[in-house]
Design a protein around this motif. Structure first.
Motif, PDB file in Angstrom:
ATOM      1  N   HIS A 156       0.818  -1.410   0.476  1.00 30.61           N
ATOM      2  CA  HIS A 156       0.619  -0.226   0.044  1.00 30.61           C
ATOM      3  C   HIS A 156       0.990   0.936  -0.090  1.00 30.61           C
ATOM      4  N   HIS A 157       1.671   1.283   1.133  1.00 27.82           N
ATOM      5  CA  HIS A 157       2.635   2.271   1.050  1.00 27.82           C
ATOM      6  C   HIS A 157       4.044   1.916   1.651  1.00 27.82           C
ATOM      7  N   ILE A 158       4.634   2.480   2.411  1.00 29.37           N
ATOM      8  CA  ILE A 158       6.204   2.609   2.761  1.00 29.37           C
ATOM      9  C   ILE A 158       6.750   3.674   3.708  1.00 29.37           C
ATOM     10  N   THR A 159       6.926   3.649   4.306  1.00 25.88           N
ATOM     11  CA  THR A 159       6.774   5.169   5.305  1.00 25.88           C
ATOM     12  C   THR A 159       8.430   5.030   6.248  1.00 25.88           C
ATOM     13  N   ALA A 160       9.474   5.817   5.872  1.00 25.27           N
ATOM     14  CA  ALA A 160      10.611   6.688   6.011  1.00 25.27           C
ATOM     15  C   ALA A 160      10.913   7.606   5.973  1.00 25.27           C
ATOM     16  N   ILE A 161      11.604   7.801   6.819  1.00 20.75           N
ATOM     17  CA  ILE A 161      12.393   8.678   8.370  1.00 20.75           C
ATOM     18  C   ILE A 161      13.370  10.107   7.429  1.00 20.75           C
ATOM     19  N   ALA A 162      13.341  11.812   7.110  1.00 22.51           N
ATOM     20  CA  ALA A 162      14.386  12.072   6.450  1.00 22.51           C
ATOM     21  C   ALA A 162      14.627  13.465   7.645  1.00 22.51           C
ATOM     22  N   GLY A 163      15.465  14.235   7.102  1.00 22.35           N
ATOM     23  CA  GLY A 163      15.748  15.479   7.673  1.00 22.35           C
ATOM     24  C   GLY A 163      14.966  16.813   7.192  1.00 22.35           C
ATOM     25  N   ASP A 164      15.837  17.489   6.770  1.00 26.24           N
ATOM     26  CA  ASP A 164      15.663  18.635   5.932  1.00 26.24           C
ATOM     27  C   ASP A 164      14.394  18.616   5.222  1.00 26.24           C
ATOM     28  N   GLN A 210      13.720  18.147  10.948  1.00 31.00           N
ATOM     29  CA  GLN A 210      14.759  18.706  11.193  1.00 31.00           C
ATOM     30  C   GLN A 210      16.455  18.366  11.515  1.00 31.00           C
ATOM     31  N   GLN A 211      16.081  17.974  12.663  1.00 29.79           N
ATOM     32  CA  GLN A 211      17.460  18.102  13.519  1.00 29.79           C
ATOM     33  C   GLN A 211      17.614  16.078  13.994  1.00 29.79           C
ATOM     34  N   VAL A 212      17.122  15.236  12.793  1.00 29.35           N
ATOM     35  CA  VAL A 212      16.714  14.061  13.089  1.00 29.35           C
ATOM     36  C   VAL A 212      18.125  14.088  13.279  1.00 29.35           C
ATOM     37  N   LYS A 213      18.921  12.173  13.335  1.00 25.24           N
ATOM     38  CA  LYS A 213      19.782  11.814  13.411  1.00 25.24           C
ATOM     39  C   LYS A 213      19.964  10.295  12.692  1.00 25.24           C
ATOM     40  N   LYS A 214      21.365  10.329  11.911  1.00 29.02           N
ATOM     41  CA  LYS A 214      21.210   8.944  11.104  1.00 29.02           C
ATOM     42  C   LYS A 214      21.072   8.338  11.548  1.00 29.02           C
ATOM     43  N   GLY A 215      20.139   7.403  11.359  1.00 27.35           N
ATOM     44  CA  GLY A 215      19.661   6.196  11.650  1.00 27.35           C
ATOM     45  C   GLY A 215      21.060   5.452  10.419  1.00 27.35           C
ATOM     46  N   LYS A 216      20.239   3.439  10.855  1.00 26.41           N
ATOM     47  CA  LYS A 216      21.716   3.084  10.182  1.00 26.41           C
ATOM     48  C   LYS A 216      20.317   1.915   9.584  1.00 26.41           C
ATOM     49  N   PRO A 222      21.088   1.248  -8.017  1.00 37.50           N
ATOM     50  CA  PRO A 222      20.993   1.294  -6.472  1.00 37.50           C
ATOM     51  C   PRO A 222      21.402   3.258  -6.794  1.00 37.50           C
ATOM     52  N   PHE A 223      20.322   3.772  -5.829  1.00 39.92           N
ATOM     53  CA  PHE A 223      20.955   4.973  -5.530  1.00 39.92           C
ATOM     54  C   PHE A 223      19.754   5.223  -4.097  1.00 39.92           C
ATOM     55  N   ARG A 224      21.053   6.664  -3.772  1.00 37.51           N
ATOM     56  CA  ARG A 224      20.193   6.648  -2.196  1.00 37.51           C
ATOM     57  C   ARG A 224      20.139   8.433  -1.929  1.00 37.51           C
ATOM     58  N   ASP A 225      18.772   8.592  -1.442  1.00 36.85           N
ATOM     59  CA  ASP A 225      18.628   9.760  -1.530  1.00 36.85           C
ATOM     60  C   ASP A 225      19.379  11.008  -0.353  1.00 36.85           C
ATOM     61  N   PRO A 226      18.974  12.094  -0.152  1.00 40.23           N
ATOM     62  CA  PRO A 226      19.830  12.878   0.333  1.00 40.23           C
ATOM     63  C   PRO A 226      20.167  12.667   1.764  1.00 40.23           C
ATOM     64  N   ASP A 227      19.077  12.030   2.316  1.00 39.56           N
ATOM     65  CA  ASP A 227      19.193  11.212   3.914  1.00 39.56           C
ATOM     66  C   ASP A 227      20.072   9.876   4.245  1.00 39.56           C
ATOM     67  N   GLY A 228      19.960   9.407   2.405  1.00 39.81           N
ATOM     68  CA  GLY A 228      21.293   8.501   3.156  1.00 39.81           C
ATOM     69  C   GLY A 228      19.899   7.234   2.485  1.00 39.81           C
ATOM     70  N   GLY A 231      16.868   8.394   7.157  1.00 40.21           N
ATOM     71  CA  GLY A 231      17.452   7.574   6.393  1.00 40.21           C
ATOM     72  C   GLY A 231      16.743   6.160   6.511  1.00 40.21           C
ATOM     73  N   THR A 232      16.411   6.548   7.259  1.00 39.78           N
ATOM     74  CA  THR A 232      15.546   4.734   7.258  1.00 39.78           C
ATOM     75  C   THR A 232      13.813   4.755   7.307  1.00 39.78           C
ATOM     76  N   ASN A 233      13.898   3.392   7.176  1.00 37.93           N
ATOM     77  CA  ASN A 233      12.442   2.885   6.664  1.00 37.93           C
ATOM     78  C   ASN A 233      11.800   3.066   8.421  1.00 37.93           C
ATOM     79  N   HIS A 234      11.036   4.073   8.110  1.00 37.60           N
ATOM     80  CA  HIS A 234      10.246   3.243   9.615  1.00 37.60           C
ATOM     81  C   HIS A 234       8.758   2.228   9.590  1.00 37.60           C
ATOM     82  N   HIS A 235       8.371   1.463   8.116  1.00 38.39           N
ATOM     83  CA  HIS A 235       7.154   0.633   8.404  1.00 38.39           C
ATOM     84  C   HIS A 235       6.845   0.421   6.930  1.00 38.39           C
ATOM     85  N   ILE A 236       6.018  -1.122   6.912  1.00 32.39           N
ATOM     86  CA  ILE A 236       5.832  -1.229   5.199  1.00 32.39           C
ATOM     87  C   ILE A 236       4.426  -1.729   5.255  1.00 32.39           C
TER      88      ILE A 236
END
Ligand code: ZN
Length: 312
Positions: free
Chosen positions: A9-17, A67-73, A118-124, A217-222
């Motif tokens: 249905h959708h995928i939800t991820a975490i971004a910064g700016d 805006q101030q998110v830490k980078k995930g892994k 393969p590619f990465r978005d600006p948050d990785g 830069g990581t996915n939260h849920h699918i």
């Protein structure tokens, strides 16, 4: 008839700016912003939805930009790569476009007899453009720079990284009615025949990987797709019978949701087709103004002041 999950249905991820996220998905990738709203649990944060013209299930990628998110892994217990379907012959265009826009990308490779870039978005966040074996007949959203012959048509697949394929596969096959289509090395491809597209879950079984950290830069849920709330509640019953915890039905304004953590650690959602994104905006206007759920409408002025400015 037997209930089947209708793919993603959708995928939800975490971004910064927020602006950077908006610019990348709408301008570089050429997706349509189909809804601009807030995180219903944290209304000082946007919730962006990017998809095709109508925000068809199977095309929707959503973000919480902090805006101030830490980078995930990326790691075990997460969705670690998102695959978009693109037309045959379009990968050259995308390589040049990524080069021009300073996007981090790799070489064109092949997996399951399909070429991908393969590619990465600006948050990785890890993404890939895949040319599917069978032509994807979905109509893509077009922009001035990204025309239909190269445009992203919606999801092809998502990859989960797990210690052990077994327990998650049992949810996919016993309850969701996906089948193992192919196994190559430590990659397992599960597919449903209930829909033509967004029908694939790839599992990377990696017993040596570390657990992921869910942040920028990581996915939260699918989210998996069902037709309506009645079907959704029948799936809820099956999840409960499997001995798993699952939430009550939650109204997300544009769909109804259930959430549960599958045994491999990935947060799964089951989301309905109804009511859809034209619930509070016309098809032409989708994504053009800030939409708030009823409970926050009286606080609109304050919420608009707190949200970062967004230039369309
Ligand atoms: Zn969701």
């Amino acid at each position: 008839m037997e209930d089947k999950i209708l793919g993603l249905h959708h995928i939800t991820a975490i971004a910064g700016d927020a602006q950077r996220n908006y610019d990348f998905y709408t301008k570089v990738l050429g997706l349509r912003m189909v809804k601009k709203t807030v995180n219903f649990d944290d209304p000082q944060t946007y919730h962006f939805y990017f998809g095709d013209k109508e925000g068809t299930p199977g095309s929707i990628l959503t973000f919480f930009p902090w805006q101030q998110v830490k980078k995930g892994k990326n790691g075990v217990g997460m969705a670690t790569e998102i695959g978009y379907s693109v037309p045959r012959g379009s990968l050259d265009f995308w390589q040049k476009r990524f080069e021009k826009h300073g996007v981090e990308f790799g070489n064109i490779r092949e997996q399951f007899r399909e070429q991908y870039l393969p590619f990465r978005d600006p948050d990785g966040l890890n993404l890939k453009l895949i040319v599917p074996k069978d032509e994807d007949k979905r109509e893509a959203w077009e922009t001035d720079e990204v025309k239909s012959e190269v445009a992203l048509k919606g999801f092809h697949s998502v990859t989960l990284t797990l210690y052990n394929v077994g327990p998650t596969a049992s949810i996919l096959s016993d309850i969701f009615k996906y089948e193992l289509e192919e196994k190559v090395g430590e990659f397992y491809r599960y597919k449903t025949n209930a829909v033509e597209n967004a029908a694939i879950i790839d599992i990377h079984e990696d017993p040596t990987a570390e657990r992921g950290i869910n942040a920028g830069g990581t996915n939260h849920h699918i989210a998996f797709r069902v037709k309506d709330e009645e079907t959704q509640m029948r799936f809820r019953e099956k999840i409960v019978q499997k001995g798993l915890q699952i939430t009550e039905k939650i109204d997300r304004d544009y769909f109804f949701s259930l959430y549960f953590r599958e045994p491999g650690g990935v947060l799964f959602e089951i989301a309905t087709d109804n009511p859809g994104f034209t619930r509070d905006e016309s098809l032409e206007e989708l994504g053009s103004s800030l939409k708030l759920p009823d409970q926050y409408e009286q606080a609109r002025d304050r919420i608009e002041r707190l949200l970062p400015e967004l230039k369309h």
